[in-house]
Design a protein around this motif. Structure first.
Motif, PDB file in Angstrom:
ATOM      1  N   UNK A  28      15.887   4.927   2.359  1.00  0.00           N
ATOM      2  CA  UNK A  28      15.939   4.046   3.790  1.00  0.00           C
ATOM      3  C   UNK A  28      14.610   2.705   3.703  1.00  0.00           C
ATOM      4  N   UNK A  29      14.400   3.127   2.908  1.00  0.00           N
ATOM      5  CA  UNK A  29      12.956   1.999   3.124  1.00  0.00           C
ATOM      6  C   UNK A  29      12.389   1.448   1.467  1.00  0.00           C
ATOM      7  N   UNK A  30      11.955  -0.043   1.568  1.00  0.00           N
ATOM      8  CA  UNK A  30      11.057  -0.831   0.021  1.00  0.00           C
ATOM      9  C   UNK A  30      10.601  -0.015  -0.355  1.00  0.00           C
ATOM     10  N   UNK A  31      10.667   0.956  -1.021  1.00  0.00           N
ATOM     11  CA  UNK A  31       9.311   1.698  -1.441  1.00  0.00           C
ATOM     12  C   UNK A  31       8.479   0.794  -2.606  1.00  0.00           C
ATOM     13  N   UNK A  32       8.516   0.175  -2.731  1.00  0.00           N
ATOM     14  CA  UNK A  32       7.701  -1.572  -3.900  1.00  0.00           C
ATOM     15  C   UNK A  32       6.468  -1.027  -3.541  1.00  0.00           C
ATOM     16  N   UNK A  33       5.364  -0.616  -4.727  1.00  0.00           N
ATOM     17  CA  UNK A  33       4.517  -0.309  -4.443  1.00  0.00           C
ATOM     18  C   UNK A  33       3.271  -1.699  -4.443  1.00  0.00           C
ATOM     19  N   UNK A  34       2.314  -1.898  -3.254  1.00  0.00           N
ATOM     20  CA  UNK A  34       1.552  -2.854  -3.825  1.00  0.00           C
ATOM     21  C   UNK A  34       0.051  -2.515  -4.017  1.00  0.00           C
ATOM     22  N   UNK A  35      -0.705  -2.934  -4.868  1.00  0.00           N
ATOM     23  CA  UNK A  35      -2.098  -2.354  -5.345  1.00  0.00           C
ATOM     24  C   UNK A  35      -2.676  -3.527  -4.846  1.00  0.00           C
ATOM     25  N   UNK A  36      -4.246  -2.764  -3.999  1.00  0.00           N
ATOM     26  CA  UNK A  36      -5.041  -3.707  -4.236  1.00  0.00           C
ATOM     27  C   UNK A  36      -5.324  -3.774  -5.297  1.00  0.00           C
ATOM     28  N   UNK A  37      -6.880  -4.374  -5.386  1.00  0.00           N
ATOM     29  CA  UNK A  37      -7.097  -5.210  -5.799  1.00  0.00           C
ATOM     30  C   UNK A  37      -8.976  -4.561  -6.024  1.00  0.00           C
ATOM     31  N   UNK A  38      -9.787  -4.421  -6.794  1.00  0.00           N
ATOM     32  CA  UNK A  38     -10.779  -3.887  -7.032  1.00  0.00           C
ATOM     33  C   UNK A  38     -11.725  -4.484  -6.182  1.00  0.00           C
TER      34      UNK A  38
END
Length: 606
Positions: A172-182
């Motif tokens: 039920x949730x949007x599991x697309x990952x968001x990866x931070x920059x270094x």
């Protein structure tokens, strides 16, 4: 009269099996009319939401880093999904209300071939409602106070409990990952640009939170009214037909799906509000002075602080917000073909033309209701699977966009670095040129001073030479060695006057004697007088003595050897005044002039 618009009546509802009241409506017709009104109320809510979703579809303010842009994309996608779901709900609710209108024959002969019965009932319902629904004003939803603290050394404390719990659910949730920059991507220009992109960002996210929350609250009431009215119809002893049970199960399943969507809308609102808090913390603790106005050490300190805020607040906040964005599940229409009645139930036509249940009675009703609910839930699961498939495709598209954004960010960073290097090189070249110009100016000034000094020296030397030449000229023209020119001239005139008067006006011997005193000073004697003035003075004194002797021997009338008185003065015949002869004398001139100056110091004084 049955409608002719080819829309089915899946539940076989009928409002003709009970007698009509004073308004010519049966009890069933009144119940169906109430259900139609509540369906129209919910329709109007979704119609308003469809017009408002552009505010949440365009939410921004998450910063200009690629990870912030990716998180912004997920919230915008939730807004687009809500717009799509609002359209779907409108279609479902219009069909549902039309079914209630058809079942209760709540139409006129002119409305049989179209949906004007729905429009007429909707207009009447709108007139019964008072006031209008407006969006909350900007700034109404306040950013959490904990976000605006500056100079902070603490860390992000995590999301609220409901968000944290929801982030741990699998479905039920949007599991697309968001990866931070270094954090190494942050130099001073990048950190300053990041700060600028967040200045109004937290306000935009908190405003979007208020809009999501307000829309959810407006859905809640009409959806509950529709479900409660259907429950009341199901439990009524006056209307317990199998058709009513089927309709009740389908509508309750639909209302349950609406309530799930409302929970998701509230979750998005809570998530955006929490996001606005940690975004404010980041914005308040990143550089806010343009790069071209700060020193190197200040920039280095600010970058270190920005990297710490990035790691302690931005990275965990980004993960918490990204993991708690729900999917807006596609609704399932309750207007479906009826399922087969329970085996324990038989159908019988009642006196009024309706249907009634026999056999198991209440037990048969429960079985039919359960079967209808299961069918609705199965349809909802299929819709959920389709929504998840769509979400997966959207995640893939978003991932491609994120990668593209990262590549563009890397290109921008490289361009900024190159520009910074070029600027540094230009500054270094400018400094070198300035140093060379200053050095050349200093050399030119030194050369100018040397030239002035040289000119002054030459002028002084020329003046000294001119003075020496003038002094030598004066000494050459002097009648007496070592004397000023004026006194020398006076002495010379006196000598000439003493000898010349005797020569011109007296006898011949007197003239000879008078002129001899001056004639005895030869040119060599004059030249020697400049070197030996005392010797020249002695010589002049001897000549003066001889002259006086000549004057005395010739000037006495009647003396031996004398030639008589002077020619023109004899006998006093000339009345013109004549200069006395005794005045022309150089006697005592040495005492008058004093000792001669020492020209050459004696080598040996004995």
């Amino acid at each position: 009269m049955a409608p002719t618009d080819d829309k089915p009546n899946p539940w076989q509802l009928s409002g003709d099996d009970i007698g009509k009241d004073s308004q010519n409506l049966t009890v069933k017709q009144k119940s169906l009319q109430t259900l139609a009104k509540y369906a129209i109320d919910l329709y109007d809510v979704f119609d308003t939401i469809e017009g408002w979703t552009h505010f949440v579809e365009k939410v921004d303010g998450f910063g200009n880093l690629p990870s912030g842009i990716a998180l912004q994309g997920k919230f915008q996608r939730a807004g687009r999904d809500l717009n799509d779901r609002a359209k779907s709900h409108k279609t479902i609710l219009q069909d549902l209300a039309q079914q209630f209108i058809t079942a209760g024959k709540l139409y006129t002969a002119a409305e049989e071939a179209n949906t004007s019965g729905f429009d007429r009932l909707r207009n009447a319902r709108s007139a019964e409602r008072h006031g209008s629904w407006s969006l909350p004003a900007d700034g109404t939803t306040k950013i959490p106070d904990w976000g605006g603290k500056t100079g902070r050394t603490d860390k992000y404390g995590g999301p609220p409990a409901d968000l944290k719990q929801y982030a741990n659910e699998k479905d039920g949730r949007d599991t697309e990952p968001v990866r931070p920059e270094p954090s190494s991507v942050l130099d001073y220009p990048t950190a300053y640009s990041w700060h600028q992109s967040l200045i109004n960002g937290m306000g935009h996210t908190s405003d979007a939170s208020g809009i999501w929350s307000d829309m959810a609250e407006h859905v809640t009431g009409p959806a509950a009214n529709l479900g409660n009215q259907m429950t009341a119809m199901q439990t009524s002893d006056d209307w317990n037909s199998d058709a009513a049970v089927k309709a009740g199960g389908a509508v309750q399943a639909y209302v349950s799906g609406v309530q799930n969507m409302v929970d998701g809308m509230r979750m998005v609102a809570s998530n955006l509000l929490n996001t606005s808090g940690w975004l404010w913390a980041v914005q308040a603790n990143t550089p806010n002075i343009p790069p071209d106005t700060v020193g190197t050490q200040y920039a280095r300190d600010e970058v270190d602080k920005a990297k710490r805020i990035f790691n302690d607040w931005y990275v965990p906040g980004l993960a918490a917000s990204s993991n708690a964005i729900p999917l807006m599940v596609q609704p399932v229409s309750p207007v479906v073909q009826p399922t087969s009645p329970s085996p324990t139930q038989t159908q019988q036509t009642g006196p009024g033309g309706g249907t009634s249940g026999t056999g198991s009675g209440k037990g048969g009703t429960s079985a039919a209701q359960s079967q209808a609910a299961q069918q609705a839930l199965a349809d909802q699961r299929r819709a959920t699977q389709q929504a998840e498939k769509t979400a997966t495709e959207q995640r893939q598209q978003a991932e491609q966009q994120r990668q593209q954004a990262e590549r563009e960010a890397a290109q921008r960073a490289a361009a900024q670095q190159q520009a910074a290097q070029q600027q540094a090189a230009q500054q270094q070249s400018a400094q070198q040129a300035a140093q060379q110009a200053a050095q050349q100016a200093s050399q030119a000034a030194q050369q100018g001073m040397d030239g002035v000094k040289q000119a002054m020296d030459q002028a002084a030397q020329a003046a000294a030479q001119q003075a020496q030449a003038a002094a030598a000229k004066d000494m050459q023209s002097a009648g007496l060695a070592g004397l000023p020119s004026t006194l020398s001239a006076l002495g010379k005139d006196a000598l000439e006057a003493g000898g010349g008067s005797g020569a011109g006006k007296g006898g011949g011997a007197a003239g000879s004697a008078g002129s001899g005193a001056g004639a005895n000073l030869s040119p060599n004697s004059l030249q020697n007088s400049k070197l030996f003035p005392r010797a020249a003075a002695a010589e002049m004194a001897g000549a003066a003595t001889a002259s006086r002797a000549g004057i005395a021997s010739t000037g006495q009338p009647g003396s031996p050897g004398g030639m008589g008185p002077a020619g023109h003065g004899a006998g006093g015949q000339n009345k013109e005044h004549k200069r006395a002869a005794y005045l022309d004398s150089v006697e005592h001139i040495g005492e008058a002039l004093g000792d001669a100056p020492v020209v050459v110091k004696p080598v040996v004084e004995q």
